[in-house]
Design a protein around this motif. Structure first.
Motif, PDB file in Angstrom:
ATOM      1  N   GLN A  90       0.823  -1.207   0.000  1.00 33.46           N
ATOM      2  CA  GLN A  90       0.000   0.000   0.000  1.00 33.46           C
ATOM      3  C   GLN A  90       0.859   1.259   0.000  1.00 33.46           C
ATOM      4  OE1 GLN A  90      -2.565  -0.420   3.413  1.00 33.46           O
ATOM      5  NE2 GLN A  90      -3.940  -1.866   2.403  1.00 33.46           N
ATOM      6  N   ALA A  91       1.962   1.211   0.742  1.00 33.25           N
ATOM      7  CA  ALA A  91       2.867   2.364   0.780  1.00 33.25           C
ATOM      8  C   ALA A  91       3.476   2.626  -0.596  1.00 33.25           C
ATOM      9  CB  ALA A  91       3.965   2.126   1.816  1.00 33.25           C
ATOM     10  N   ILE A  92       3.858   1.570  -1.290  1.00 35.95           N
ATOM     11  CA  ILE A  92       4.399   1.722  -2.640  1.00 35.95           C
ATOM     12  C   ILE A  92       3.357   2.335  -3.565  1.00 35.95           C
ATOM     13  CG2 ILE A  92       5.174   0.424  -4.670  1.00 35.95           C
ATOM     14  CD1 ILE A  92       6.544  -1.524  -2.743  1.00 35.95           C
ATOM     15  N   GLN A 135       6.534 -13.645   0.561  1.00 32.43           N
ATOM     16  CA  GLN A 135       7.882 -14.017   0.968  1.00 32.43           C
ATOM     17  C   GLN A 135       8.807 -14.106  -0.242  1.00 32.43           C
ATOM     18  OE1 GLN A 135       7.165 -17.635   3.103  1.00 32.43           O
ATOM     19  NE2 GLN A 135       6.805 -16.599   5.044  1.00 32.43           N
ATOM     20  N   ASN A 136       8.238 -14.495  -1.380  1.00 29.95           N
ATOM     21  CA  ASN A 136       9.057 -14.654  -2.574  1.00 29.95           C
ATOM     22  C   ASN A 136       9.480 -13.312  -3.151  1.00 29.95           C
ATOM     23  OD1 ASN A 136       8.884 -17.434  -2.433  1.00 29.95           O
ATOM     24  ND2 ASN A 136       7.061 -17.553  -3.712  1.00 29.95           N
ATOM     25  N   ASP A 137       8.582 -12.320  -3.140  1.00 30.68           N
ATOM     26  CA  ASP A 137       8.930 -11.037  -3.770  1.00 30.68           C
ATOM     27  C   ASP A 137       9.196  -9.954  -2.749  1.00 30.68           C
ATOM     28  OD1 ASP A 137       5.508 -10.101  -4.728  1.00 30.68           O
ATOM     29  OD2 ASP A 137       6.428 -10.481  -2.781  1.00 30.68           O
ATOM     30  N   LEU A 138       9.487 -10.303  -1.497  1.00 34.79           N
ATOM     31  CA  LEU A 138       9.751  -9.309  -0.463  1.00 34.79           C
ATOM     32  C   LEU A 138      10.934  -8.432  -0.819  1.00 34.79           C
ATOM     33  CD1 LEU A 138       9.309  -8.034   2.299  1.00 34.79           C
ATOM     34  CD2 LEU A 138      10.652  -9.901   3.310  1.00 34.79           C
ATOM     35  N   GLU A 139      11.990  -9.043  -1.331  1.00 38.68           N
ATOM     36  CA  GLU A 139      13.205  -8.276  -1.646  1.00 38.68           C
ATOM     37  C   GLU A 139      12.926  -7.235  -2.719  1.00 38.68           C
ATOM     38  OE1 GLU A 139      17.818  -9.032  -3.149  1.00 38.68           O
ATOM     39  OE2 GLU A 139      16.527 -10.712  -2.561  1.00 38.68           O
ATOM     40  N   SER A 140      12.168  -7.611  -3.747  1.00 35.95           N
ATOM     41  CA  SER A 140      11.858  -6.647  -4.811  1.00 35.95           C
ATOM     42  C   SER A 140      10.972  -5.524  -4.290  1.00 35.95           C
ATOM     43  CB  SER A 140      11.172  -7.362  -5.982  1.00 35.95           C
ATOM     44  OG  SER A 140       9.949  -7.940  -5.579  1.00 35.95           O
ATOM     45  N   LEU A 141      10.059  -5.852  -3.362  1.00 37.62           N
ATOM     46  CA  LEU A 141       9.218  -4.813  -2.757  1.00 37.62           C
ATOM     47  C   LEU A 141      10.067  -3.819  -1.973  1.00 37.62           C
ATOM     48  CD1 LEU A 141       6.136  -6.832  -1.431  1.00 37.62           C
ATOM     49  CD2 LEU A 141       6.155  -5.188  -3.295  1.00 37.62           C
ATOM     50  N   GLN A 142      11.028  -4.332  -1.223  1.00 38.54           N
ATOM     51  CA  GLN A 142      11.905  -3.462  -0.430  1.00 38.54           C
ATOM     52  C   GLN A 142      12.712  -2.535  -1.335  1.00 38.54           C
ATOM     53  OE1 GLN A 142      14.192  -6.276   1.791  1.00 38.54           O
ATOM     54  NE2 GLN A 142      12.609  -6.628   3.326  1.00 38.54           N
ATOM     55  N   GLN A 143      13.235  -3.095  -2.414  1.00 38.67           N
ATOM     56  CA  GLN A 143      14.029  -2.281  -3.337  1.00 38.67           C
ATOM     57  C   GLN A 143      13.178  -1.197  -3.989  1.00 38.67           C
ATOM     58  OE1 GLN A 143      15.744  -5.117  -6.031  1.00 38.67           O
ATOM     59  NE2 GLN A 143      17.286  -5.833  -4.567  1.00 38.67           N
ATOM     60  N   GLU A 144      11.952  -1.576  -4.394  1.00 38.40           N
ATOM     61  CA  GLU A 144      11.064  -0.607  -5.027  1.00 38.40           C
ATOM     62  C   GLU A 144      10.664   0.493  -4.055  1.00 38.40           C
ATOM     63  OE1 GLU A 144       6.963  -0.556  -7.732  1.00 38.40           O
ATOM     64  OE2 GLU A 144       7.534  -2.353  -6.612  1.00 38.40           O
ATOM     65  N   PHE A 145      10.352   0.103  -2.814  1.00 42.64           N
ATOM     66  CA  PHE A 145       9.972   1.093  -1.811  1.00 42.64           C
ATOM     67  C   PHE A 145      11.132   2.024  -1.500  1.00 42.64           C
ATOM     68  CE2 PHE A 145       9.594   2.484   2.624  1.00 42.64           C
ATOM     69  CZ  PHE A 145       8.364   3.130   2.560  1.00 42.64           C
ATOM     70  N   ASN A 146      12.332   1.467  -1.382  1.00 42.71           N
ATOM     71  CA  ASN A 146      13.525   2.268  -1.093  1.00 42.71           C
ATOM     72  C   ASN A 146      13.762   3.308  -2.185  1.00 42.71           C
ATOM     73  OD1 ASN A 146      15.822   3.160   0.167  1.00 42.71           O
ATOM     74  ND2 ASN A 146      17.127   1.546  -0.653  1.00 42.71           N
ATOM     75  N   LEU A 168      11.519   4.531  -4.397  1.00 41.61           N
ATOM     76  CA  LEU A 168      10.446   5.528  -4.395  1.00 41.61           C
ATOM     77  C   LEU A 168      10.570   6.478  -3.212  1.00 41.61           C
ATOM     78  CD1 LEU A 168       7.431   3.239  -5.370  1.00 41.61           C
ATOM     79  CD2 LEU A 168       8.373   5.089  -6.751  1.00 41.61           C
ATOM     80  N   LEU A 169      10.978   5.929  -2.076  1.00 42.01           N
ATOM     81  CA  LEU A 169      11.108   6.749  -0.874  1.00 42.01           C
ATOM     82  C   LEU A 169      12.197   7.801  -1.045  1.00 42.01           C
ATOM     83  CD1 LEU A 169      10.129   7.213   2.027  1.00 42.01           C
ATOM     84  CD2 LEU A 169      11.858   5.567   2.791  1.00 42.01           C
TER      85      LEU A 169
END
Length: 448
Positions: free
Chosen positions: A55-57, A204-215, A217-218
């Motif tokens: 949601q944050a992304i 769990q599988n795409d957590l790393e990609s979510l973190q990278q995308e959020f980072n 965008l942030l």
């Protein structure tokens, strides 16, 4: 009819909380935690936390840059709530559909909604797009027009909203399935349970990609904020009914009455919406307060050492509402041996002659002498202190002697102000010494 109108106010209040309070707060908290951890997220992120990350992304991707962007967002929200959602519902349940019993589905108390058409000269439409756009702008630190509550300003904003091009509605079979599941609550719970497990694996599988995308965008949004001299990534709006200029009640007034309009109900006056919205309190908080009050009353009875007959069990439902009191039954009694009975309400107190010097060996002797039971294992705050199976090994003879002769205060690492310690002790079963006794109360050892 009045109850249905009040439900519309609750619906609007709930939408306000989710859009302008909860989601921005979650984004702000996530951003702060993310920056504090140096751009790293915990590997043990829960499914709910990963959903919050998604949601944050989404919020960062759709972040408005100008007030015109906020007007476009408000116009699209109008289209969703009062046009597309209505069309989707009618697509799922057509006006001529029948129930399994052959009765019309759309019969009282169910009402078929009718879609609305946005018009810049409609008062409610002006209220909605103006308040929604202004509130959305506020949470992202975008300057709003002066005198936004004046009729002329609202009409200007509504005219700009009227020029927004909205996409053609496409019915969704997936949404139709979701609506069908909502009709049957049991079915819905089962589907949600399965969906949650599937989401857990996927997340769990795409957590790393979510973190990278959020980072990414942030960082982009932080740079944008710094260039505009803004201190935060967003500014959540806390609902406040007593400040009319904040447009909170205006938004709920427009939302609730537009919803009433879709169901051909009489609109509510602005002041009535304010009164109703100000009194809406989440049910969980209300129930919790009642339960806490009832618990406090029973605690006072315990402190006063009243008889069991004066205590009460409470059966409470605020939805009805109903409150029923009954006398509690005494706890089950367990016969350990012919001279000893215990219940879950019991506690065994050990007070040796010299409290400060009490050792574990003294506790064992006191328990065996007082209750006729032989102790086996000792636990303190779920941690093992003495395990008979290990201590009885020949190689552990010295450790066993040291542990038994050690003072309780030192063994349990008690503070100087601690006057007692509650420990869990297991005992040999008098009927079969190879087995552990199933029932035994907590043992309180006094050290002062």
């Amino acid at each position: 009819r009045r109850c249905v109108q009040e439900t519309g106010v609750e619906w609007a209040r709930d939408k306000f909380g989710k859009i302008f309070t909860q989601k921005p707060q979650a984004l702000l908290k996530l951003a702060e935690e993310f920056l504090c951890q140096g751009g790293q997220q915990s590997e043990n992120t829960s499914v709910q936390e990963q959903q919050t990350l998604r949601q944050a992304i989404k919020m960062l991707k759709k972040r408005p840059k100008t007030f015109q962007d906020c007007i476009i967002w408000a116009r699209l929200k109008y289209q969703k709530y009062f046009v597309n959602d209505v069309r989707q519902l009618i697509y799922t349940y057509p006006l001529d559909i029948l129930t399994k019993d052959g009765a019309p589905f759309w019969s009282l108390p169910k009402r078929p909604p009718n879609e609305l058409q946005f018009r810049s000269n409609d008062e409610l439409d002006c209220y909605f797009v103006t308040t929604a756009a202004c509130l959305y702008a506020k949470i992202f630190g975008i300057e709003i027009p002066q005198n936004a509550r004046q009729k002329e300003t609202m009409q200007e904003i509504a005219k700009k909203a009227e020029d927004v091009i909205v996409a053609e509605f496409q019915p969704s079979d997936q949404k139709a399935k979701t609506i069908n599941e909502e009709v049957s609550k049991e079915q819905q719970k089962a589907q949600e349970s399965v969906k949650e497990e599937d989401d857990k694996v996927g997340n769990q599988n795409d957590l790393e990609s979510l973190q990278q995308e959020f980072n990414k965008l942030l960082q982009e949004n932080i740079q944008s904020q710094e260039s505009r001299n803004k201190q935060q990534i967003c500014y959540p709006e806390e609902f406040e009914k007593d400040q009319d200029e904040n447009q909170h009640i205006d938004y709920i007034y427009a939302m609730a009455n537009l919803r009433a309009k879709t169901y051909r109900l009489e609109p509510m006056e602005w002041i009535n919406v304010k009164l109703k919205a100000g009194r809406i309190i989440p049910a969980l908080a209300t129930t919790t307060a009642c339960v806490a009050g009832l618990q406090t009353i029973e605690l006072c009875k315990i402190l006063a050492q009243t008889s069991i007959e004066n205590h009460k069990n409470a059966f409470l439902s605020l939805a009805v509402p109903i409150l029923r009191l009954s006398e509690p039954a005494p706890p089950p009694i367990t016969q350990i041996h012919e001279n000893l009975k215990v219940s879950i309400w019991d506690r065994w107190d050990i007070k040796c002659s010299n409290h400060k010097q009490t050792t574990l060996s003294d506790v064992f002797k006191e328990l065996e002498s007082k209750y006729g039971l032989r102790p086996r294992d000792v636990f303190y705050k779920s941690a093992p202190i003495y395990m008979s199976t290990l201590m009885n090994l020949p190689s552990n003879a010295n450790q066993k002697e040291n542990t038994l002769n050690k003072k309780i205060s030192s063994l349990l690492h008690l503070d100087e102000i601690d006057s007692y310690a509650d420990i869990m002790v297991t005992f040999e079963n008098p009927k079969d010494q190879s087995k552990i006794l199933d029932t035994a109360p907590i043992v309180r050892v006094y050290v002062l």
